[in-house]
Design a protein around this motif. Structure first.
Motif: not given
Ligand code: F6R
Length: 260
Positions: A34-40, A65-68, A79-81, A131-135, A137-141, A166-168, A201-203
């Motif tokens: 399970l990923a967090t963030g907006s994508s999933p 979960a992928l990360d914390e 917290s991602y939990r 998974l999502g991907v960071g701007t 190119g990260h996956i997880g962190f 920071a938006r969160f 922004q992910k292109a």
């Protein structure tokens, strides 16, 4: 690597949910990454509504979960939990004791990371990793420069990721600098990975990891080496792909029995 270009988040959520539903029906004790963030979020919304409609049963499933973040007090809403609980697991009938996350509050982080690796192994590994991907190119962190063979460990966030997240939080000063994350080697052990990327922004990140070289500077590019990686993108996130027309043609002509 299969790239599927879809009109929007609704269609992405539905297609990913189809794959998860098929998995859970085939294997009721499936292990979901399970990923967090907006994508999933569209995937979790779709799974929750399919669960409410009846017929989709997560009672034997497991979630990892992928990360914390490191340094947020237990129960912190970001917290991602907590995020995983709020956005997904509290909305379906997965057992709370079957939902796991790396422990970012452990005194001995190294031991906690090893325990997490062991816990994933103990249930037979992740069947489907969202998974999502960071701007960047990260996956997880797994930020740029991460070992392509890395396992769960502590990482330092790049400033751009702290800004993106920071938006969160009330302020960027509240975004932790450190995280614990499944490594790229850990993610690569999942039997199927489904990565979601949406928005212009992910292109660039999508172009880099799908069509660029496999390199630690773009962590997600390691997915080119995965035997079963599905990349679900909207038109905006696909806008820099060189072979977009080929990916569309391939998906349009895909035999139905193949699924995702
Ligand atoms: C979250 C995670 C991150 C995010 C990535 C994209 O658990 O591991 O890799 O998937 O930062 O975040 P969003 O989806 O918010 O753009």
């Amino acid at each position: 690597m299969e790239v599927v270009i879809l009109p929007g988040t609704k269609q992405i959520g539905a297609l990913a949910a189809d794959a998860i539903e098929a998995l859970v029906r085939r294997k009721p004790n499936a292990v979901l990454g399970l990923a967090t963030g907006s994508s999933p979020l569209p995937i979790y919304d779709e799974l929750a509504s399919r669960y409410e409609a009846g017929g989709l049963d997560f009672s034997q499933a497991h979630g990892f979960a992928l990360d914390e973040y490191v340094g947020l007090e237990a129960g912190h809403p970001e917290s991602y939990r907590e995020v995983i609980r709020r956005e997904f697991t509290n909305r379906v009938n997965i057992k709370p004791e079957n939902v796991h996350g790396p422990d970012g509050a452990a005194e001995d982080l190294e031991a906690a990371c090893q325990d997490y690796e062991d816990a994933i192994k103990a249930v037979g590994g992740v069947d489907l990793q969202i998974l999502g991907v960071g701007t960047d190119g990260h996956i997880g962190f797994n930020e740029p420069g991460s070992s392509l063979a890395s396992r769960t460990r502590i990482k330092t966030l790049i400033e751009q990721t702290r800004k993106d997240n920071a938006r969160f939080f009330d302020s960027i000063d509240d975004v932790p600098h450190h995280v614990v994350t499944q490594g790229l080697g850990t993610i690569m052990d999942a039997k199927h990975v489904v990565l979601v990327a949406t928005g212009a922004q992910k292109a660039q990140a999508v172009r880099d990891f799908v069509e660029g070289p496999v390199a630690a500077i773009c962590a997600a590019s390691i997915l080119q080496m995965h035997p079963h990686a599905t990349i679900l993108v909207d038109e905006a996130a696909a806008s820099s792909l060189k072979l977009a027309d080929y990916y569309r043609h391939t998906y349009d002509n895909k035999p139905e029995w193949q699924g995702l």
